[in-house]
Design an enzyme around this catalytic site. Structure first.
Site, mmCIF file in Angstrom:
data_model
loop_
_atom_site.group_PDB
_atom_site.id
_atom_site.type_symbol
_atom_site.label_atom_id
_atom_site.label_comp_id
_atom_site.label_asym_id
_atom_site.label_seq_id
_atom_site.Cartn_x
_atom_site.Cartn_y
_atom_site.Cartn_z
ATOM 1 N NE ARG A 43 37.046 11.768 -28.753
ATOM 2 C CZ ARG A 43 36.867 12.927 -28.130
ATOM 3 N NH1 ARG A 43 37.513 13.995 -28.492
ATOM 4 N NH2 ARG A 43 36.061 13.000 -27.102
ATOM 5 C CD GLU A 73 32.921 19.119 -19.476
ATOM 6 O OE1 GLU A 73 33.263 18.061 -20.038
ATOM 7 O OE2 GLU A 73 33.336 19.492 -18.369
ATOM 8 C CE LYS A 104 36.199 20.644 -25.237
ATOM 9 N NZ LYS A 104 35.057 20.481 -24.346
HETATM 10 P P1 ATP Z 1 36.235 16.385 -23.096
HETATM 11 O O1 ATP Z 1 37.370 15.480 -22.917
HETATM 12 O O2 ATP Z 1 36.350 17.666 -22.349
HETATM 13 O O3 ATP Z 1 34.878 15.743 -23.018
HETATM 14 P P2 ATP Z 1 35.609 16.647 -25.852
HETATM 15 O O4 ATP Z 1 36.564 16.992 -26.942
HETATM 16 O O5 ATP Z 1 34.874 15.377 -25.901
HETATM 17 O O6 ATP Z 1 36.437 16.832 -24.567
HETATM 18 P P3 ATP Z 1 33.066 17.990 -25.646
HETATM 19 O O7 ATP Z 1 32.796 19.401 -25.318
HETATM 20 O O8 ATP Z 1 32.534 16.945 -24.742
HETATM 21 O O9 ATP Z 1 34.614 17.852 -25.782
HETATM 22 O O10 ATP Z 1 32.613 17.716 -27.139
HETATM 23 C C1 ATP Z 1 31.416 18.162 -27.672
HETATM 24 C C2 ATP Z 1 30.981 17.240 -28.767
HETATM 25 O O11 ATP Z 1 31.960 17.161 -29.777
HETATM 26 C C3 ATP Z 1 30.774 15.829 -28.259
HETATM 27 O O12 ATP Z 1 29.592 15.328 -28.835
HETATM 28 C C4 ATP Z 1 31.975 15.083 -28.740
HETATM 29 O O13 ATP Z 1 31.665 13.738 -28.932
HETATM 30 C C5 ATP Z 1 32.304 15.817 -30.045
HETATM 31 N N1 ATP Z 1 33.722 15.737 -30.341
HETATM 32 C C6 ATP Z 1 34.740 16.028 -29.520
HETATM 33 N N2 ATP Z 1 35.929 15.809 -30.111
HETATM 34 C C7 ATP Z 1 35.662 15.353 -31.351
HETATM 35 C C8 ATP Z 1 36.463 14.938 -32.465
HETATM 36 N N3 ATP Z 1 37.792 14.943 -32.412
HETATM 37 N N4 ATP Z 1 35.823 14.522 -33.575
HETATM 38 C C9 ATP Z 1 34.494 14.538 -33.658
HETATM 39 N N5 ATP Z 1 33.683 14.910 -32.656
HETATM 40 C C10 ATP Z 1 34.248 15.310 -31.509
HETATM 41 MG MG MG Z 2 33.315 14.973 -24.232
#
Ligand code: ATP
Ligand code: MG
Length: 568
Positions: A269, A37, A279
């Protein structure tokens, strides 16, 4: 898995994919996507997800899309889109022409929503969000149906169209899926599909007054793009039944759209000790000035890590070592540091830099003489060659390489009164005296003599000394600034303290050494060039450097190898 052993066994996602392939599912195609996102900068956790998605496609001859899940114009903007693109490229992956946006599908999603209303599977609800939340209830008891749930299809169609045309104010109505208000899974209690938002979108401008919710857009976008394996993090496990419900409905409306049908697989994660990977919290640290922007070398953002001097190679290596897990865990920062050391040990040229300088005078060396000594650039890389390093009567050495009252020569191999050491690539010196500032107790000058026949490579002195220390010639040294970083938090799991996490920030995470000295071969280096300062660590040139003053970031320390550094 120990640090030195490669994990070659299959992870559970690879097993699932191989099983699908062996059954001939999806015509043997593996198609993944990385779906950020654009509401913040990517961090080390995202890097792991990028490596996983692109890595799987590479391993199975497939493809990976970069798809921006841009359904919330309130928090998203192009600055983030550009940064994300740049970060994925830097990590070494390419998505070819497969860059997509959930907003590319706003028309299609709208059309599908209308079809759902017509099927009696969605309705416009005039309740407020507060009322909806209340009626949804708690998991242990059935929720309450909205009084609008069974309104005529025609009425919902009419209202939904007028929502789209911007006739109603924000928050006055929503479109909800009609699933099951009694389900113990709260996600299935008539989730909101669209909300009204009079807000300009960074791609669709002012075309839309309604925006799809993430859950409605995400799975459908995967289906539209023909994604075979939708890999996401564990928090989406409870959303999976809803995504399946949507796909089941769509299979009846537009069967072609669910060929192939994306298979969602969740993994844990990736978190890193002594830092945070949220974020929202990263944004707070940046906006509230706890760090100097998104690329502050202390942050776990890809931009920060990069400025710190990490290579993309080392990040991919880290992702591989962390692997994929089914349960949340915190990976050790030391593992990340191990990965970068491994990489830089092979690739970084060795140079000499003195961070805490003290003057050393070789009293029997001619005053007007400078020798150019040939010193190897990287003992780990036979191709790396040598460089000329000037040597003269006055040098700088590291203050802690000298002790007034050193312990036994068996314990302290460096310099002290009447002790001998070798200067790296140069001569053996013998300490004859020193001066000390009586007020501060600081050593201000060390005096030595050198053995003329002990030159490295041509040593005929017959002497054996245990210690070798680094140095720079005073007259030739370049003064530089060096920024030394420590962990951002003093607690291994700051996120565990919820919103109190800022109380655990490390007040000493940045130390600036205003005047260190490096050998003159570093003149003209470029931003992000990387070096090993012998016996100190790995350093890279910070983009803040100017013609007048070079600035170095410490990437990571060395394990102290001085005792081993025998040099003849
Ligand atoms: P938000 O809370 O804004 O959704 P987010 O960290 O999940 O934050 P995204 O932009 O939705 O951010 O993440 C993009 C991709 O990265 C998604 O598929 C998410 O599952 C993956 N992702 C996010 N954080 C992690 C992490 N700490 N480890 C592994 N994958 C992650
Ligand atoms: Mg997310």
């Amino acid at each position: 898995m120990s640090e030195n052993e490669e994990n070659t066994s299959k992870n559970f996602i690879e097993e699932i994919i191989e099983e699908d392939l062996s059954k001939g599912k999806n015509g043997g195609v593996v198609h993944t996507r990385f779906p950020p996102e654009p509401n913040g900068y990517l961090h080390i956790g995202h890097a792991a997800s990028i490596c996983l998605n692109f890595g799987l496609a590479e391993a199975y001859n497939g493809m990976t899309n970069l798809r921006f899940d841009d359904t919330n114009p309130v928090k998203e903007n192009v600055e983030y889109v550009d940064a994300i693109r740049d970060d994925v490229h830097w990590l070494g992956f390419s998505w070819g022409d497969r860059e997509f946006y959930a907003s590319d599908y706003f028309d299609k999603l709208y059309e599908l929503a209308v079809a759902l209303i017509k099927k009696g599977k969605a309705y416009v609800d005039d309740s407020t969000l507060e009322e909806i939340r209340r009626m949804r209830g708690v998991p242990t008891e059935p929720g309450e149906e909205s009084p609008y749930r069974n309104r005529p299809v025609e009425e919902s169609l009419n209202l939904f169209e007028r929502m789209k045309n911007g006739e109603f104010p924000d928050g006055s109505r929503v479109l909800r899926a009609k699933v099951d208000m009694t389900s113990p899974n709260m996600q299935l209690r008539d989730p909101v599909m669209y909300r009204i938002l009079h807000k300009e979108h960074h791609r669709t401008g002012n075309t839309w007054f309604i925006y799809p919710m993430y859950d409605w857009a995400h799975g459908q976008s995967d289906a539209i793009e023909g994604i075979t394996h939708s890999i996401c993090t564990l928090e989406f496990e409870v959303h999976r039944p809803l995504y399946d419900w949507y796909l089941d409905q769509i299979a009846e409306i537009d069967p072609g759209m669910v060929q192939p049908r994306p298979r969602q697989i969740e993994f844990a994660r990736v978190n890193l000790s002594y830092t945070i990977t949220s974020k929202r919290k990263l944004l707070e640290l940046v906006e509230e000035g706890y760090v100097d922007g998104w690329d502050d070398p202390r942050l776990p953002t890809i931009k920060g890590i990069r400025r710190r001097g990490y290579t993309s190679n080392s990040i991919r290596y880290f992702a591989k070592k962390v692997g994929v897990a089914k349960r949340d865990k915190v990976s050790e920062l030391s593992l990340l540091e191990y990965c970068i050391r491994e990489d830089l040990n092979k690739s970084a040229p060795r140079v000499m830099g003195v961070l805490d300088p003290v003057r050393l005078v070789i009293t029997n060396y001619p005053e007007d003489k400078t020798e150019q000594l040939d010193i190897e650039n990287n003992p780990e890389d036979p191709e790396a060659g040598t460089r000329a390093v000037p040597f003269s009567r006055e040098l700088y050495i590291e203050a802690d390489d000298f002790m007034e009252n050193p312990p036994s020569p068996k314990k302290f191999f460096r310099l002290g009164p009447d002790r001998e050491v070798r200067l790296k690539g140069a001569y053996i010196i013998y300490c004859t005296g020193y001066d000390k500032d009586p007020k501060t107790g600081k050593i201000t000058e060390i005096r030595c003599t050198y053995d003329t026949d002990s030159k490295s490579g041509e040593d005929t002195s017959g002497k054996k000394v245990k210690g070798t220390i680094h140095w720079v010639s005073k007259a030739d040294a370049l003064p530089v600034e060096v920024r030394i970083y420590d962990r951002l938090f003093i607690d291994a799991d700051p996120a565990g303290h919820k919103d109190d996490y800022k109380k655990f920030l490390n007040p000493n995470s940045l130390q600036i050494i205003e005047t260190a000295y490096v050998e003159p071969s570093l003149k003209g280096v470029k931003a992000l060039d990387r070096f090993q300062f012998m016996r100190k660590g790995y350093y890279c040139v910070d983009p803040d450097s100017t013609e007048e003053k070079l600035v170095f970031n410490q990437t990571v320390t060395l394990k102290d190898t001085w005792a081993k550094m025998q040099d003849k």
